[in-house]
Every structure is written in structure tokens, then in C-alpha cells.
Scaffold this motif. Structure first.
Motif, PDB file in Angstrom:
ATOM      1  N   ALA A 109     -28.716  -3.683 -26.027  1.00 37.20           N
ATOM      2  CA  ALA A 109     -29.534  -3.260 -24.881  1.00 37.20           C
ATOM      3  C   ALA A 109     -30.313  -1.993 -25.197  1.00 37.20           C
ATOM      4  O   ALA A 109     -31.484  -1.859 -24.829  1.00 37.20           O
ATOM      5  N   VAL A 110     -29.675  -1.057 -25.892  1.00 39.83           N
ATOM      6  CA  VAL A 110     -30.375   0.171 -26.288  1.00 39.83           C
ATOM      7  C   VAL A 110     -31.477  -0.144 -27.280  1.00 39.83           C
ATOM      8  O   VAL A 110     -32.577   0.434 -27.225  1.00 39.83           O
ATOM      9  N   GLY A 111     -31.213  -1.060 -28.193  1.00 41.33           N
ATOM     10  CA  GLY A 111     -32.242  -1.472 -29.137  1.00 41.33           C
ATOM     11  C   GLY A 111     -33.440  -2.094 -28.433  1.00 41.33           C
ATOM     12  O   GLY A 111     -34.599  -1.836 -28.798  1.00 41.33           O
ATOM     13  N   SER A 112     -33.180  -2.909 -27.400  1.00 34.65           N
ATOM     14  CA  SER A 112     -34.274  -3.504 -26.627  1.00 34.65           C
ATOM     15  C   SER A 112     -35.078  -2.431 -25.912  1.00 34.65           C
ATOM     16  O   SER A 112     -36.310  -2.509 -25.823  1.00 34.65           O
TER      17      SER A 112
ATOM     18  N   SER B  83     -40.977  -4.714 -17.652  1.00 33.06           N
ATOM     19  CA  SER B  83     -41.436  -3.332 -17.738  1.00 33.06           C
ATOM     20  C   SER B  83     -40.397  -2.456 -18.422  1.00 33.06           C
ATOM     21  O   SER B  83     -39.233  -2.847 -18.580  1.00 33.06           O
ATOM     22  N   LEU B  84     -40.796  -1.265 -18.806  1.00 32.07           N
ATOM     23  CA  LEU B  84     -39.877  -0.311 -19.420  1.00 32.07           C
ATOM     24  C   LEU B  84     -38.786   0.088 -18.435  1.00 32.07           C
ATOM     25  O   LEU B  84     -37.618   0.245 -18.808  1.00 32.07           O
ATOM     26  N   HIS B  85     -39.154   0.238 -17.189  1.00 31.33           N
ATOM     27  CA  HIS B  85     -38.176   0.626 -16.168  1.00 31.33           C
ATOM     28  C   HIS B  85     -37.120  -0.461 -15.981  1.00 31.33           C
ATOM     29  O   HIS B  85     -35.930  -0.166 -15.807  1.00 31.33           O
ATOM     30  N   PHE B  86     -37.538  -1.719 -16.020  1.00 26.81           N
ATOM     31  CA  PHE B  86     -36.588  -2.830 -15.885  1.00 26.81           C
ATOM     32  C   PHE B  86     -35.604  -2.837 -17.046  1.00 26.81           C
ATOM     33  O   PHE B  86     -34.389  -2.998 -16.847  1.00 26.81           O
ATOM     34  N   VAL B  87     -36.102  -2.679 -18.268  1.00 29.37           N
ATOM     35  CA  VAL B  87     -35.228  -2.684 -19.451  1.00 29.37           C
ATOM     36  C   VAL B  87     -34.300  -1.476 -19.427  1.00 29.37           C
ATOM     37  O   VAL B  87     -33.128  -1.569 -19.823  1.00 29.37           O
ATOM     38  N   LYS B  88     -34.798  -0.333 -18.937  1.00 23.77           N
ATOM     39  CA  LYS B  88     -33.950   0.865 -18.833  1.00 23.77           C
ATOM     40  C   LYS B  88     -32.799   0.631 -17.863  1.00 23.77           C
ATOM     41  O   LYS B  88     -31.640   0.973 -18.154  1.00 23.77           O
ATOM     42  N   ARG B  89     -33.087   0.039 -16.710  1.00 22.89           N
ATOM     43  CA  ARG B  89     -32.036  -0.228 -15.730  1.00 22.89           C
ATOM     44  C   ARG B  89     -31.015  -1.216 -16.276  1.00 22.89           C
ATOM     45  O   ARG B  89     -29.797  -1.071 -16.065  1.00 22.89           O
TER      46      ARG B  89
ATOM     47  N   MET C  13     -30.274  -1.629 -19.464  1.00 23.36           N
ATOM     48  CA  MET C  13     -29.509  -0.905 -20.483  1.00 23.36           C
ATOM     49  C   MET C  13     -28.420  -0.041 -19.836  1.00 23.36           C
ATOM     50  O   MET C  13     -27.274  -0.017 -20.297  1.00 23.36           O
ATOM     51  N   GLU C  14     -28.769   0.659 -18.767  1.00 26.33           N
ATOM     52  CA  GLU C  14     -27.790   1.521 -18.091  1.00 26.33           C
ATOM     53  C   GLU C  14     -26.611   0.703 -17.566  1.00 26.33           C
ATOM     54  O   GLU C  14     -25.450   1.115 -17.688  1.00 26.33           O
TER      55      GLU C  14
ATOM     56  N   CYS D 203     -19.586  -1.508 -20.342  1.00 24.94           N
ATOM     57  CA  CYS D 203     -18.783  -1.494 -21.571  1.00 24.94           C
ATOM     58  C   CYS D 203     -17.878  -0.265 -21.628  1.00 24.94           C
ATOM     59  O   CYS D 203     -16.872  -0.275 -22.347  1.00 24.94           O
ATOM     60  N   LEU D 204     -18.215   0.796 -20.895  1.00 24.62           N
ATOM     61  CA  LEU D 204     -17.391   2.009 -20.909  1.00 24.62           C
ATOM     62  C   LEU D 204     -16.503   2.135 -19.668  1.00 24.62           C
ATOM     63  O   LEU D 204     -15.785   3.130 -19.534  1.00 24.62           O
ATOM     64  N   GLN D 205     -16.565   1.139 -18.768  1.00 23.46           N
ATOM     65  CA  GLN D 205     -15.792   1.223 -17.540  1.00 23.46           C
ATOM     66  C   GLN D 205     -14.288   1.206 -17.820  1.00 23.46           C
ATOM     67  O   GLN D 205     -13.532   2.026 -17.293  1.00 23.46           O
ATOM     68  N   GLU D 206     -13.849   0.269 -18.657  1.00 22.89           N
ATOM     69  CA  GLU D 206     -12.422   0.160 -18.962  1.00 22.89           C
ATOM     70  C   GLU D 206     -11.894   1.405 -19.686  1.00 22.89           C
ATOM     71  O   GLU D 206     -10.853   1.946 -19.288  1.00 22.89           O
ATOM     72  N   PRO D 207     -12.573   1.903 -20.747  1.00 20.36           N
ATOM     73  CA  PRO D 207     -12.092   3.143 -21.367  1.00 20.36           C
ATOM     74  C   PRO D 207     -12.052   4.318 -20.397  1.00 20.36           C
ATOM     75  O   PRO D 207     -11.124   5.148 -20.453  1.00 20.36           O
ATOM     76  N   ALA D 208     -13.025   4.398 -19.488  1.00 19.94           N
ATOM     77  CA  ALA D 208     -13.034   5.499 -18.516  1.00 19.94           C
ATOM     78  C   ALA D 208     -11.812   5.427 -17.606  1.00 19.94           C
ATOM     79  O   ALA D 208     -11.184   6.456 -17.297  1.00 19.94           O
TER      80      ALA D 208
END
Length: 434
Positions: free
Chosen positions: A122-125, A251-257, A259-260, A266-271
Motif C-alpha cells: 500500500a505504501v508502494g502504491s 486520486s492521491l487522497h484515495f490511495v493515501k486513505r 494506505m492508512e 496490520c499494527l492493530q494486533e501488536p498494539a
């Protein structure tokens, strides 16, 4: 993100061109009208009225300057923030993925390598979409600059005004830029009219920055792209996980959302796992805030942590400006589980500082009253403080260093236990001005 002034002006230009199409008597397309003006220097009365009465020479010049300035600012922001930020995210997520593969040590954290790999993709995209925006900006700036320069000269000739010699020259490359601009931006689009109420979409950058779920109004033209053609024809690379998807319609904004959301998931379980493992070691009430108080002052400032590895102590320095502006508080807690070191809190009175104008002349000593602006640990033995005098002393400031050894030797440390209140005690400080 709010619309910029240049984007609003270009939208008005789109609407004016649409109105021009609907009201003109001829069947000639707008693109052909401008091409005739480009090649033969002649324009229809309708086009001349559009340019001279609605767009105007002054408005065209202002629009060109505004677009160039705004596009340059967006370009710099994308390079300095979005590209560097996505590179940093890729680096950190790659490290986290490496941790997830070391199951013997980090499996207990709940790291999922597949989910982290999805976040990396997602970050790469997002990085690809940011690079796509840079390409659109670069192309738009070149085409807009050539188009406005040509149109500005054409409108000056319509007004029979003097054309500056430096603007009167057009190279074959400039003509090609203008022709590309007309072909790409001034072609009537019935589908666009159904969506936006206008036939044209002159502006291509603003669509990337809008927080909308709809596809791009004018996605980039990838026809003739040899790399994309090679990928489509390659059986092995078409679905390769090593290639980031580009989402050309979004759009860039769509891809940013997007990615977030993937990173958060992916970090929810470790948190949650790490959160459950954190326990409160100490509870220390410092003050009580009245419930009736509407605007509570900021009572806790300057937190600075220093880990003294030699003494195996955590040192925290802070102040409470609304309660005691002239004091610093030093909290010390042991870090060695195999050795019992009593916890302690001390207050350091910095209100009076002797400023030695001349060390050999004791009579020259002046007594100032100070409050503390900032404090940080310099090393294991020293605390650096910024002091400020009172209004009567014109808020004179002093950068000083305070020896922790001298402070701790002044009195026996006050030991405290969790959930118990403590009373502050003044400890004389020996500050040496730099």
C-alpha cells in the motif's frame, strides 16, 4: 483540502468553454477553433468575444502566474514530504516485517508478516501515485506555460497592442506543446458533461488532491507506455507481488486513505498485545484540579527523561508553572530489578541565582529572582536550565548548568511510595552560568 484560487478560476474557464460550445452557431469544435488561431492567426467572432470579453488579457496573465506558482508549491511539498515520508514508511515497515519473520523472538508481539507485506504494498502504491502527480504537474506546467504564452500574444494582437520581442518568438517545440495542450484539454467529452455539467477539464492537478471516492475525471493517458505494455504481456510479472499496483483511476487522497487503513489494520494486533503488557509501575498525585474550573491551566511542563545507566536510575525532570514557577522537580526511579533502590522526588528551588559579575569582587554580586523556562539533561551529572528574570529585571535570561551531584548531596532524598501524596521541600541549587 480546500480548492485553491487557481483551481476555481480554471473551473470557471471550463464552464465558459462549455457555454461557448452550447451557444456558438457553427459546428466547429473548440479544439479546431484554437488550432486555427494557432496555425493561421485567425479566430471566429465567437472565440474572439470569449477571449476578449470574458477571459481578458489581464486575467490570462494573472491566471498563468497563479498556476505556475501554485503548481511549483505543490511539487515541492510532494517531493519534500510525500516522497520522503513514503520512503521512511517503507524502511520502517520492512524492518517490522523482518521482525515478524524472526518468530522465535517476536512472535509474541502478534506481528503478521502477510499483513505487513500488504502495508508495504500500500505504501508502494502511494509512492507511485505521488510520482504520478509529479509527472502530471511537470507536464501541465510545460503545456500551460506554452499555451498561456501563445494565447497572451494572440490576444495582444487582437487588441492591436505592442507584443514584446521576447514573446513574439515561438519554436517548433512550443507549437508542439500548445498543440498537445489543445488536443488533451480542449476535446469535448460527453461523459464529462454528464458527470460535472461541462464538456472540458482544463485543470488536471486538483483532482488528485480531492477527498472523493469517485474516479479521476481525467486519468493520465498511458497509451503507448512501453513498460505497461510489457507488464500486460508478461505472464510472470502481471501478478507479481514485487510490483506495486498503481491504481491509475484513483486520486492521491484515495490511495493515501487506503494506505492508512491497511497500516492501522496490520499494527492493530501488536498494539493490543503491547498495550496489555504495559503495567502501571507508579502512581504519584502531584496536584488536584477543581471540577468547577472551566479553563484548566497547563500545570505540567518540561518533561525530560534521562536513563542513568551507571546508577541504574530513570531520572525525570519537570515543572508545574501554575503552582511553583521557580521550582524544578526531579523524580528518580531504579531500573535494576535485582537491587532495591528507593524511589524519590525532590524539588529544586531556582528562584535565586547569584550572578557573579566579577568573581574577585564579592560586592559586585547581584541577586536576581528567576523562573524556569526549560530544562534538559545534559549528561548523567549535569542538568541544563534556561532561567528568566522578573518584569522588573526586563525578563533577563540565563543559560545555566546545574550539578545533580550537588543537589542530591544537599539533603537526604525524600522517598515515596505509590498512591501516597508527598510534600515538596526546597533544595538549594548551585547554578553556574555559561
Amino acid at each position: 483540502m480546500q480548492c485553491e484560487a487557481w483551481e476555481d478560476i480554471l473551473m470557471q474557464m471550463d464552464l465558459r468553454l462549455t457555454k461557448f460550445v452550447q451557444e456558438k452557431n457553427t459546428s466547429t469544435q473548440v479544439q479546431d477553433e484554437f488550432l486555427e488561431l494557432l496555425l493561421w492567426g485567425q479566430s471566429s467572432p465567437e472565440l474572439q468575444a470569449l477571449l476578449m470579453n470574458q477571459l481578458t488579457v489581464k486575467g490570462l496573465k494573472k491566471l498563468g502566474q497563479s498556476i505556475e506558482s501554485s503548481y511549483s508549491s505543490i511539487q515541492k511539498l510532494v517531493i519534500s514530504h510525500l516522497q520522503s515520508g513514503s520512503e521512511a514508511l517503507l524502511y520502517h515497515l520492512s524492518e517490522v516485517k523482518g521482525m515478524s519473520l524472526w518468530k522465535q523472538k517476536f512472535e509474541s508481539l502478534g506481528l503478521d508478516s502477510a499483513a505487513i507485506e500488504g502495508a508495504i504494498t500500500a505504501v508502494g502504491s502511494f509512492s507511485l501515485k505521488a510520482n504520478e502527480l509529479l509527472q502530471v504537474i511537470d507536464k501541465s506546467m510545460k503545456n500551460f506555460k506554452a499555451f498561456f504564452r501563445w494565447l497572451y500574444v494572440a490576444m495582444l494582437r487582437m487588441c492591436e497592442e505592442h507584443v514584446p520581442p521576447e514573446l513574439n518568438k515561438m519554436t517548433q517545440k512550443d507549437i508542439a506543446f500548445v498543440a498537445d495542450f489543445l488536443a488533451e484539454h480542449f476535446s469535448e467529452n460527453e461523459e464529462l458533461f454528464d458527470r460535472k455539467g461541462k464538456y472540458f477539464n482544463v485543470e488536471r492537478v486538483g483532482q488528485y488532491l480531492k477527498d472523493e471516492d469517485e474516479d479521476l475525471v481525467s486519468p493520465p493517458n498511458t497509451k503507448g507506455n512501453q513498460w505497461l505494455k510489457f507488464l500486460q504481456e508478461s505472464t510472470h510479472l502481471k501478478e507479481s507481488p514485487l510490483l506495486f499496483p498503481s491504481f491509475p483511476q484513483k486520486s492521491l487522497h484515495f490511495v493515501k486513505r487506503m494506505m492508512e487503513n491497511v497500516i492501522v489494520q496490520c499494527l492493530q494486533e501488536p498494539a493490543e498485545v503491547i498495550g496489555r503488557s504495559v503495567k502501571q509501575a507508579v502512581f504519584l498525585p502531584l496536584y488536584t484540579v477543581p471540577e468547577s474550573s472551566e479553563n484548566n491551566p497547563r500545570l505540567f511542563e518540561l518533561p525530560s527523561l534521562w536513563n542513568d545507566k551507571k546508577a541504574k536510575m530513570h531520572n525525570v525532570v519537570f515543572c508545574m508553572p501554575e503552582i511553583s514557577p521557580c521550582k524544578l522537580y526531579l523524580l528518580r526511579k531504579g531500573t535494576d530489578p535485582n537491587r532495591h533502590i528507593p524511589n524519590s522526588v525532590m524539588s529544586i528551588d531556582l528562584s535565586h541565582h547569584l550572578d557573579n559579575a566579577d568573581d574577585d569582587n564579592a560586592a559586585a554580586q547581584t541577586n536576581y529572582v528567576y523562573s524556569c523556562l526549560d530544562a534538559r539533561f545534559y549528561d548523567d551529572e549535569m542538568l541544563t536550565v534556561v532561567l528568566q528574570g522578573s518584569e522588573e529585571e526586563n525578563k533577563r535570561r540565563v543559560l545555566a548548568q546545574l550539578s545533580l551531584a550537588s543537589v542530591l548531596s544537599c539533603e537526604t532524598e525524600f522517598c515515596w511510595e505509590p498512591n501516597l501524596r508527598w510534600t515538596s521541600r526546597a533544595v538549594p541549587s548551585h547554578a553556574k552560568a555559561w
